[in-house]
Write a protein that holds these residues in place. Structure first.
Motif, PDB file in Angstrom:
ATOM      1  N   LEU A  57       0.612  -1.467   0.284  1.00  0.00           N
ATOM      2  CA  LEU A  57      -0.331  -0.580   0.292  1.00  0.00           C
ATOM      3  C   LEU A  57       0.895   1.032   0.119  1.00  0.00           C
ATOM      4  O   LEU A  57       0.279   2.319  -0.106  1.00  0.00           O
ATOM      5  CB  LEU A  57      -1.032   0.085   1.440  1.00  0.00           C
ATOM      6  N   GLY A  58       2.018   1.398   0.216  1.00  0.00           N
ATOM      7  CA  GLY A  58       2.830   2.227   0.541  1.00  0.00           C
ATOM      8  C   GLY A  58       2.650   3.280   1.448  1.00  0.00           C
ATOM      9  O   GLY A  58       2.893   4.026   1.722  1.00  0.00           O
ATOM     10  N   ARG A  59       1.919   2.674   2.160  1.00  0.00           N
ATOM     11  CA  ARG A  59       1.833   3.217   3.992  1.00  0.00           C
ATOM     12  C   ARG A  59       1.234   1.860   5.207  1.00  0.00           C
ATOM     13  O   ARG A  59       1.437   0.719   5.132  1.00  0.00           O
ATOM     14  CB  ARG A  59       0.024   4.123   4.245  1.00  0.00           C
ATOM     15  N   GLY A  60       2.311   2.449   6.550  1.00  0.00           N
ATOM     16  CA  GLY A  60       1.620   1.798   7.326  1.00  0.00           C
ATOM     17  C   GLY A  60       1.205   1.650   8.257  1.00  0.00           C
ATOM     18  O   GLY A  60      -0.276   1.433   8.365  1.00  0.00           O
ATOM     19  N   LEU A  61       1.532   1.385   9.365  1.00  0.00           N
ATOM     20  CA  LEU A  61       0.704   0.699  10.733  1.00  0.00           C
ATOM     21  C   LEU A  61       0.405   2.334  11.356  1.00  0.00           C
ATOM     22  O   LEU A  61      -0.925   2.053  12.120  1.00  0.00           O
ATOM     23  CB  LEU A  61       1.624   0.122  11.951  1.00  0.00           C
ATOM     24  N   ASP A  62       1.321   3.185  10.939  1.00  0.00           N
ATOM     25  CA  ASP A  62       0.103   4.392  11.802  1.00  0.00           C
ATOM     26  C   ASP A  62      -0.889   5.340  10.675  1.00  0.00           C
ATOM     27  O   ASP A  62      -1.218   6.167  11.309  1.00  0.00           O
ATOM     28  CB  ASP A  62       1.192   5.601  11.815  1.00  0.00           C
ATOM     29  N   SER A  63      -0.882   4.622   9.301  1.00  0.00           N
ATOM     30  CA  SER A  63      -2.009   4.851   8.953  1.00  0.00           C
ATOM     31  C   SER A  63      -3.380   3.985   8.323  1.00  0.00           C
ATOM     32  O   SER A  63      -4.789   4.348   8.671  1.00  0.00           O
ATOM     33  CB  SER A  63      -1.814   5.285   6.953  1.00  0.00           C
ATOM     34  N   ILE A  64      -3.185   2.472   9.106  1.00  0.00           N
ATOM     35  CA  ILE A  64      -3.976   1.575   8.673  1.00  0.00           C
ATOM     36  C   ILE A  64      -4.922   1.523  10.268  1.00  0.00           C
ATOM     37  O   ILE A  64      -5.652   1.610  11.277  1.00  0.00           O
ATOM     38  CB  ILE A  64      -3.913   0.499   8.421  1.00  0.00           C
ATOM     39  N   ALA A  65      -3.811   1.357  11.268  1.00  0.00           N
ATOM     40  CA  ALA A  65      -4.434   1.210  12.854  1.00  0.00           C
ATOM     41  C   ALA A  65      -3.070   2.124  13.894  1.00  0.00           C
ATOM     42  O   ALA A  65      -1.958   0.984  15.035  1.00  0.00           O
ATOM     43  CB  ALA A  65      -4.533  -0.144  13.201  1.00  0.00           C
ATOM     44  N   PRO A  66      -3.202   3.215  13.726  1.00  0.00           N
ATOM     45  CA  PRO A  66      -2.400   3.801  14.538  1.00  0.00           C
ATOM     46  C   PRO A  66      -2.214   3.997  16.061  1.00  0.00           C
ATOM     47  O   PRO A  66      -1.085   3.894  16.468  1.00  0.00           O
ATOM     48  CB  PRO A  66      -2.247   5.098  14.298  1.00  0.00           C
TER      49      PRO A  66
END
Length: 301
Positions: A57-66
């Protein structure tokens, strides 16, 4: 492929003999309660979640479930991989599964802050240089294409799998055993899918290197055995017959012992691998500042 396998195998045998002569690191069980043992798994779950989320996705946990990161720092150098459509969908599914694993653990026993992760191309390049025994030129980049990303993925979920296998017999509580068994089922499935996707490409040369996919897996597995220092618990995609299932196959889609049971590793063995230093006392690799949880921190203390 035999050209790389033979020296790798000889090295493993030599390594074992050297341990007998010089005294091996501790390979026995550690003393810890259920919560500490399960929270140790966060070290691998965070690693897998961030690598898969960024890769797909190009984004991590801070974006999905911070909230799951519990205030821990974002990973260094992670980015979206150049994946084909089929593999990107698979990796995205794996990513969400890892988010679910974090939620399951947090819900039952509580969480810990995410430790600093180094998922940069430079971190993987050092790992792959060590795996093949020389400096790759250009440096290995896990994010450049599908094959490289799958090889980098080969280096991660299996470590979590053998960690869970090693944890279950030491758990005192039935709820703890049930939780870990359920996580283990998915981790083993992820590893099997990755190994199968790589096996389909086993004889393919990894460009621009003069090494096949299978040779890379053999090198990575040999390196993990070397770092963990507790014998042969890791095997590449091809093995000699005497290490194959019932000594009748040289294919090795699932890494397993002589009775086709999953190998098990202890927390110190896992730290030696994910630190890339061969020592649970010396951080590095994916964890430049060391792992999280009481078990990992006890070695740093």
């Amino acid at each position: 492929m035999a050209s790389l396998f033979l020296p790798s195998f000889i090295f493993l045998i030599t390594m074992k003999l050297g341990q007998v002569m010089a005294g091996a690191p501790n390979c026995g069980p550690i003393v810890a309660n259920d919560i500490d043992r399960i929270q140790f798994a966060f070290n691998l779950e965070f690693l897998e979640a961030e690598f898969f989320l960024y890769g797909a996705l190009g984004r991590g946990l801070d974006s999905i479930a911070p909230t799951f990161a519990a205030g821990g720092p974002p990973p260094i150098g992670a980015k979206k991989a150049n994946l084909d459509r089929r593999v990107r969908r698979i990796i995205e599914e794996f990513a969400y599964q890892e988010v679910g694993h974090l939620r399951a653990i947090i819900t039952i026993i509580g969480g810990i802050p995410r430790s600093q992760l180094d998922l940069s191309p430079q971190s993987f390049a050092k790992l792959f240089d060590a795996a093949v025994g020389f400096k790759l030129n250009p440096p290995f980049d896990p994010y450049c294409d599908t094959v490289n990303y799958l090889l980098a993925s080969y280096a991660i979920p299996y470590v979590g799998l053998v960690g869970y296998v090693g944890t279950i017999p030491s758990l005192a509580n039935e709820t703890s055993r049930s939780l870990v068994a359920s996580l283990l089922g998915v981790e083993s499935g992820q590893d099997a899918v990755i190994r199968t996707l790589l096996y389909e490409r086993a004889t393919q040369k990894v460009l621009p290197y003069n090494l096949t996919v299978a040779e890379f897996t053999i090198g990575i597995s040999a390196l993990r055995n070397k770092l963990a220092s507790c014998g042969n618990k890791d095997e590449g995609l091809e093995v000699p017959l005497f290490l194959g299932a019932e000594n009748r196959t040289d294919s090795n889609i699932l890494s397993a012992d002589s009775n086709s049971r999953s190998y098990a590793r202890t927390p110190p063995e896992i730290l030696r691998i994910i630190y890339g230093t061969g020592s649970e006392y010396k951080p590095g690799g994916f964890y430049p500042n060391g792992g999280g949880g009481n078990i990992a921190k006890s070695f740093l203390a």
